[in-house]
Design a protein around this motif. Sequence first.
Motif, mmCIF file in Angstrom:
data_model
loop_
_atom_site.group_PDB
_atom_site.id
_atom_site.type_symbol
_atom_site.label_atom_id
_atom_site.label_comp_id
_atom_site.label_asym_id
_atom_site.label_seq_id
_atom_site.Cartn_x
_atom_site.Cartn_y
_atom_site.Cartn_z
ATOM 1 N N ASP A 91 -3.123 -7.493 2.814
ATOM 2 C CA ASP A 91 -1.747 -7.617 3.599
ATOM 3 C C ASP A 91 -2.213 -8.092 4.949
ATOM 4 O O ASP A 91 -2.628 -7.041 5.904
ATOM 5 C CB ASP A 91 -0.868 -6.600 3.604
ATOM 6 N N ASN A 92 -1.881 -9.173 5.436
ATOM 7 C CA ASN A 92 -2.375 -9.625 6.834
ATOM 8 C C ASN A 92 -1.407 -9.187 7.687
ATOM 9 O O ASN A 92 -1.713 -9.200 9.031
ATOM 10 C CB ASN A 92 -2.315 -11.226 6.863
ATOM 11 N N GLY A 93 -0.263 -8.688 7.403
ATOM 12 C CA GLY A 93 0.801 -8.178 8.320
ATOM 13 C C GLY A 93 0.333 -6.728 8.841
ATOM 14 O O GLY A 93 0.122 -6.245 9.788
ATOM 15 N N ASP A 94 0.146 -5.945 7.761
ATOM 16 C CA ASP A 94 -0.433 -4.597 7.805
ATOM 17 C C ASP A 94 -1.692 -4.560 8.200
ATOM 18 O O ASP A 94 -2.178 -3.276 8.493
ATOM 19 C CB ASP A 94 -0.058 -3.856 6.575
ATOM 20 N N GLU A 152 -11.146 -2.537 -5.896
ATOM 21 C CA GLU A 152 -11.753 -1.664 -6.707
ATOM 22 C C GLU A 152 -13.235 -2.275 -6.656
ATOM 23 O O GLU A 152 -13.387 -3.796 -6.930
ATOM 24 C CB GLU A 152 -11.298 -1.566 -8.137
ATOM 25 N N ARG A 153 -14.236 -1.566 -6.852
ATOM 26 C CA ARG A 153 -15.711 -1.647 -6.962
ATOM 27 C C ARG A 153 -16.297 -0.690 -7.810
ATOM 28 O O ARG A 153 -16.590 0.215 -7.368
ATOM 29 C CB ARG A 153 -16.231 -2.148 -5.741
ATOM 30 N N GLY A 154 -16.696 -1.093 -8.908
ATOM 31 C CA GLY A 154 -17.344 -0.137 -9.949
ATOM 32 C C GLY A 154 -16.214 1.025 -9.999
ATOM 33 O O GLY A 154 -15.149 0.588 -10.752
ATOM 34 N N GLU A 155 -16.587 2.270 -10.091
ATOM 35 C CA GLU A 155 -15.673 3.192 -10.217
ATOM 36 C C GLU A 155 -14.995 3.673 -8.955
ATOM 37 O O GLU A 155 -14.365 4.781 -8.972
ATOM 38 C CB GLU A 155 -16.474 4.437 -10.781
ATOM 39 N N LEU A 156 -15.326 3.021 -7.827
ATOM 40 C CA LEU A 156 -14.793 3.316 -6.478
ATOM 41 C C LEU A 156 -13.732 2.548 -6.151
ATOM 42 O O LEU A 156 -13.302 1.372 -6.525
ATOM 43 C CB LEU A 156 -15.846 3.171 -5.485
ATOM 44 N N PHE A 157 -12.866 2.968 -5.173
ATOM 45 C CA PHE A 157 -11.606 2.339 -4.604
ATOM 46 C C PHE A 157 -11.668 2.544 -3.289
ATOM 47 O O PHE A 157 -11.498 3.376 -2.585
ATOM 48 C CB PHE A 157 -10.055 3.107 -5.133
ATOM 49 N N PHE A 158 -11.725 1.265 -2.616
ATOM 50 C CA PHE A 158 -11.841 1.202 -1.044
ATOM 51 C C PHE A 158 -10.639 0.656 -0.371
ATOM 52 O O PHE A 158 -9.998 -0.381 -0.938
ATOM 53 C CB PHE A 158 -12.885 -0.094 -0.870
ATOM 54 N N VAL A 159 -10.201 1.346 0.415
ATOM 55 C CA VAL A 159 -9.161 1.074 1.401
ATOM 56 C C VAL A 159 -9.320 0.911 2.864
ATOM 57 O O VAL A 159 -9.630 1.950 3.495
ATOM 58 C CB VAL A 159 -8.093 2.165 1.023
ATOM 59 N N PHE A 160 -9.143 -0.051 3.256
ATOM 60 C CA PHE A 160 -9.444 -0.369 4.858
ATOM 61 C C PHE A 160 -7.950 -0.670 5.438
ATOM 62 O O PHE A 160 -7.097 -1.342 5.020
ATOM 63 C CB PHE A 160 -10.076 -1.733 5.126
ATOM 64 N N ASN A 161 -7.612 0.025 6.510
ATOM 65 C CA ASN A 161 -6.809 -0.383 7.515
ATOM 66 C C ASN A 161 -7.372 -0.865 8.908
ATOM 67 O O ASN A 161 -7.740 -0.103 9.780
ATOM 68 C CB ASN A 161 -5.818 0.964 7.928
ATOM 69 N N PHE A 162 -7.321 -2.147 9.047
ATOM 70 C CA PHE A 162 -7.805 -2.880 10.073
ATOM 71 C C PHE A 162 -6.840 -2.948 11.330
ATOM 72 O O PHE A 162 -7.324 -3.296 12.304
ATOM 73 C CB PHE A 162 -8.372 -4.138 9.795
ATOM 74 N N HIS A 163 -5.672 -2.383 11.192
ATOM 75 C CA HIS A 163 -4.707 -2.718 12.299
ATOM 76 C C HIS A 163 -5.202 -1.806 13.432
ATOM 77 O O HIS A 163 -5.554 -0.533 13.481
ATOM 78 C CB HIS A 163 -3.446 -2.126 11.720
ATOM 79 N N PRO A 164 -5.213 -2.443 14.765
ATOM 80 C CA PRO A 164 -5.479 -1.755 15.777
ATOM 81 C C PRO A 164 -4.789 -0.475 16.409
ATOM 82 O O PRO A 164 -5.218 0.088 16.954
ATOM 83 C CB PRO A 164 -5.663 -2.849 16.946
ATOM 84 N N CYS A 165 -3.399 -0.242 15.651
ATOM 85 C CA CYS A 165 -2.519 0.489 16.449
ATOM 86 C C CYS A 165 -1.861 1.179 15.443
ATOM 87 O O CYS A 165 -1.160 2.177 15.730
ATOM 88 C CB CYS A 165 -1.894 0.284 17.685
ATOM 89 N N ASN A 166 -1.330 0.452 14.419
ATOM 90 C CA ASN A 166 -0.455 1.093 13.264
ATOM 91 C C ASN A 166 -1.068 1.883 12.219
ATOM 92 O O ASN A 166 -2.378 1.513 11.601
ATOM 93 C CB ASN A 166 0.052 -0.257 12.614
#
Length: 271
Positions: free
Chosen positions: A59-62, A68-82
Amino acid sequence: DFPRPENGWSHHHCRRRWDLAEDDLLRYKFFQAFDELMNACEDRFGWLSAEHQYVTLKDNGDKVIAFERGELFFVFNFHPCNSYSDYQIGLSWNEPMKCVLDSDEGRFGGHCRLEYGHANAFPPLHGVNNRPHSVKMYLPSRTVQVLVKDRFLQGGVKVLLTKEYLADKGLEAEHVSFTRQVWQDGKQVMLPPQRFAKDGCMHLEADSEATFKLEGPDGEPLPCGASKDGLFRAYFPGEYNVAGTGYLRVGPGGKAGAVPGRAIKAAAAAA
């Protein structure tokens, strides 16, 4: 500072300054801690070599990326302030998920806003993002969270002395002492030592990680060859072998997806 025209192609500063992480006035120690935990996460769950890979959300806006990679779930929030509350993200697994690593932890210089996910599993919800199931998470700005199936985190920490290690030290398993380091009243203290059983197994059923040292029959240290302070560290629940001349490796049943309870017998047979 890599070689470039502006510095005359000099190699003088083209090196890694490992000593910077030992300066408490600097923040490099947090980078080193995160690097160590990411490598330990790979050792335990084997996600880098896993065949299963799926990008659930970009999501380029958020500024949110989830995959998913293997049995893991990675979640990144790159927003600088939200930051986002109850952010629902699809995934393929219909079972509770628990956080095993996040960049907001205090040991990485973070603000400890995601402790809930380490102690409590996220329940599976209905599907979104073209995935059959989903979870709802709190995503602070500029953070990453790593989730794994809760069933892979059951059973505590098991440590096995391999025959290879005992032969190198010239010892029997019951002659080796196991001493844990824990936090008490804001300080790190060593608990009274315990002897290994004859089968060389130490099972910490109620613990999700363990930092410990090993000693011989006369109290002589048996240091870990992979750490500066000689302590062994298991950062995640699972089964581990003390092997070689003194290092900790994930046991046969320690990898995500292995059948619980079989690893100690398999490790003993392999050793």
